[in-house]
Design a protein around this motif. Structure first.
Motif, PDB file in Angstrom:
ATOM      1  N   THR A  90       0.017  -6.621  -5.869  1.00 42.57           N
ATOM      2  CA  THR A  90      -1.257  -6.218  -5.272  1.00 42.57           C
ATOM      3  C   THR A  90      -1.034  -5.113  -4.256  1.00 42.57           C
ATOM      4  O   THR A  90      -1.767  -4.129  -4.198  1.00 42.57           O
ATOM      5  N   TYR A  91       0.009  -5.275  -3.463  1.00 40.86           N
ATOM      6  CA  TYR A  91       0.292  -4.308  -2.416  1.00 40.86           C
ATOM      7  C   TYR A  91       0.654  -2.944  -3.007  1.00 40.86           C
ATOM      8  O   TYR A  91       0.129  -1.912  -2.598  1.00 40.86           O
ATOM      9  N   ARG A 147       5.936   2.175   1.560  1.00 38.02           N
ATOM     10  CA  ARG A 147       5.262   0.879   1.451  1.00 38.02           C
ATOM     11  C   ARG A 147       6.267  -0.256   1.273  1.00 38.02           C
ATOM     12  O   ARG A 147       6.081  -1.346   1.792  1.00 38.02           O
ATOM     13  N   ILE A 153      -0.822  -8.534   3.677  1.00 35.97           N
ATOM     14  CA  ILE A 153       0.066  -8.873   2.559  1.00 35.97           C
ATOM     15  C   ILE A 153       1.518  -8.593   2.933  1.00 35.97           C
ATOM     16  O   ILE A 153       2.403  -9.420   2.700  1.00 35.97           O
ATOM     17  N   SER A 154       1.758  -7.416   3.549  1.00 35.14           N
ATOM     18  CA  SER A 154       3.152  -7.071   3.821  1.00 35.14           C
ATOM     19  C   SER A 154       3.761  -8.068   4.814  1.00 35.14           C
ATOM     20  O   SER A 154       4.944  -8.398   4.731  1.00 35.14           O
ATOM     21  N   GLU A 208      -8.267  -1.204   4.142  1.00 32.80           N
ATOM     22  CA  GLU A 208      -6.844  -1.312   3.808  1.00 32.80           C
ATOM     23  C   GLU A 208      -6.084  -2.237   4.751  1.00 32.80           C
ATOM     24  O   GLU A 208      -4.915  -2.485   4.543  1.00 32.80           O
ATOM     25  N   MET A 222       7.148  -3.808   3.670  1.00 31.79           N
ATOM     26  CA  MET A 222       7.273  -5.203   3.235  1.00 31.79           C
ATOM     27  C   MET A 222       8.667  -5.749   3.502  1.00 31.79           C
ATOM     28  O   MET A 222       8.983  -6.880   3.113  1.00 31.79           O
ATOM     29  N   ASP A 239      -2.503  -1.534  -4.801  1.00 29.89           N
ATOM     30  CA  ASP A 239      -3.431  -1.035  -3.779  1.00 29.89           C
ATOM     31  C   ASP A 239      -2.965   0.301  -3.236  1.00 29.89           C
ATOM     32  O   ASP A 239      -3.759   1.201  -2.990  1.00 29.89           O
ATOM     33  N   GLY A 249      -3.631  -4.657   3.488  1.00 24.12           N
ATOM     34  CA  GLY A 249      -2.256  -4.280   3.178  1.00 24.12           C
ATOM     35  C   GLY A 249      -1.302  -4.837   4.217  1.00 24.12           C
ATOM     36  O   GLY A 249      -0.257  -5.404   3.888  1.00 24.12           O
TER      37      GLY A 249
END
Lengths: 233, 233
Positions: free
Chosen positions: B100-101, B225, B139-140, B133, B229, B104, B136
């Motif tokens: 997803t990350y 990105r 999620i991370s 956003e 994460m 996105d 994001g």
């Protein structure tokens, strides 16, 4: 001593039941969207699914506000609701719509029950959810149109609807046996802890009788909803 | 003659691509939620899915406002996006989050491109989407925490992320070959009909080179990105 409206444990049960019902409907509708014949219809079902998800979130939020662990409140209803879905897998896009309509209808009956019994904050939430019922009219229109185009569908969908409500009542019966407090609340509007014996004892005879009456009235409203879709009982 | 900003066909392509990408993400996230280990995590993924659905609806609405048939605009992107999803099925809840990350992130790059090129109404929509956003970061954080708890995950998830972006670039390459008008717009910000030859001829050599540069910059941002994460390229 009766618990106050904001910490009534049977209301917690009802909110947990509805929250998991909405989450489950979200998953099933999202799955069923794959059955939709066109990109447009896939989008329509996805939008219905997203509505269920938003109701789930609001119910979960409400459980949190009431100081309850939402996942604990939902837990007792996971197995019966999953069983209902497993026993009623739609084989087509129009069966999926009928299922949503029937499921929404039964959920609506439960929401109204919550509104009668619950504290003000919860009642507001329930009313907001019920205002959205406009989508029922939308679904019944699509089903009506499908039946007009292919009259042979009417019999098949009527049987399908009967199975949906039959399986729902059978699961509800299980829940009522396991959770007499909830059964009493649903049957009579009684929500005190004494109703129907303790949770450990199972439901009393009187409660099972009133639960049967409740189911009778759900079945009656089900017949009205069928008619709205151009189907018969 | 160059088309005006509101009827630029390459912008229609981009909006169609993003709309189907959001709808596809909705379906995959809803599926992936079944992998989530707990009721709470299922709910979290369901909520992410519902967000994708709401973006899909806004993009579809915008296509309608532009006088385009939204389903026609989406149609060319159904096969490549479905292929991407089929080639990148997450095997766990955390893989699903990473997907997803990453997805996105790539979508965000495309959204920003639309914002540069499109008419005011479309740009507003894109900015509204980009403001969301914040998820994001959420999620991370979850991925970072999972990696800290189980450091062996880091290598596995880094490989997974590389596969995700590799498969995405491979599908994008197919799209760029088939839709040179779109490739030209993405590569250069040129959106006139003459760029890169006609749609029937396929992309010209110059466009393929600039598409490669575009992919290079997507890969650069992908590395950033990954770092967010706690993963490496």
């Amino acid at each position: 001593m009766n618990p106050g409206p904001s910490d009534n444990p049977a209301v917690t049960d009802l909110l947990g039941l509805l929250a998991y019902a909405e989450l489950g409907s979200f998953f099933r509708l999202a799955d069923d969207a794959a059955l939709a014949p066109t990109l447009r219809d896939k989008g329509r079902l996805a939008s219905l699914a997203a509505e269920e998800e938003s109701r789930y979130e609001r119910l979960r939020e409400r459980l949190l506000e009431r100081g309850t662990d939402p996942e604990e409140a939902m837990a007792p209803f996971v197995a019966p609701l999953d069983a209902w879905h497993a026993r009623t897998e739609p084989q087509s896009w129009v069966e999926s719509l009928v299922k949503t309509y029937v499921g929404d209808g039964i959920a609506g009956d439960f929401y109204r029950k919550v509104a009668e019994l619950a504290d003000a904050g919860t009642s507001e939430l329930v009313e907001a959810v019920l205002v959205e019922e406009g989508r029922g009219a939308l679904i019944s229109e699509v089903v009506r149109a499908a039946v007009e185009e292919d009259p042979a569908l009417a019999g098949r969908l009527s049987l399908w609807a009967r199975r949906l409500v039959g399986e729902a009542l059978s699961q509800a019966q299980q829940v009522a046996m396991a959770r007499p407090r909830l059964a009493a609340l649903l049957a009579e509007g009684r929500a005190d802890d004494d109703a129907g014996g303790s949770a450990e004892d199972g439901a009393g005879i009187g409660d099972l009788a009133s639960v049967t009456r409740l189911f009778g009235s759900i079945a009656d409203r089900h017949a009205e909803r069928l008619e709205a879709m151009g189907l018969s009982d």
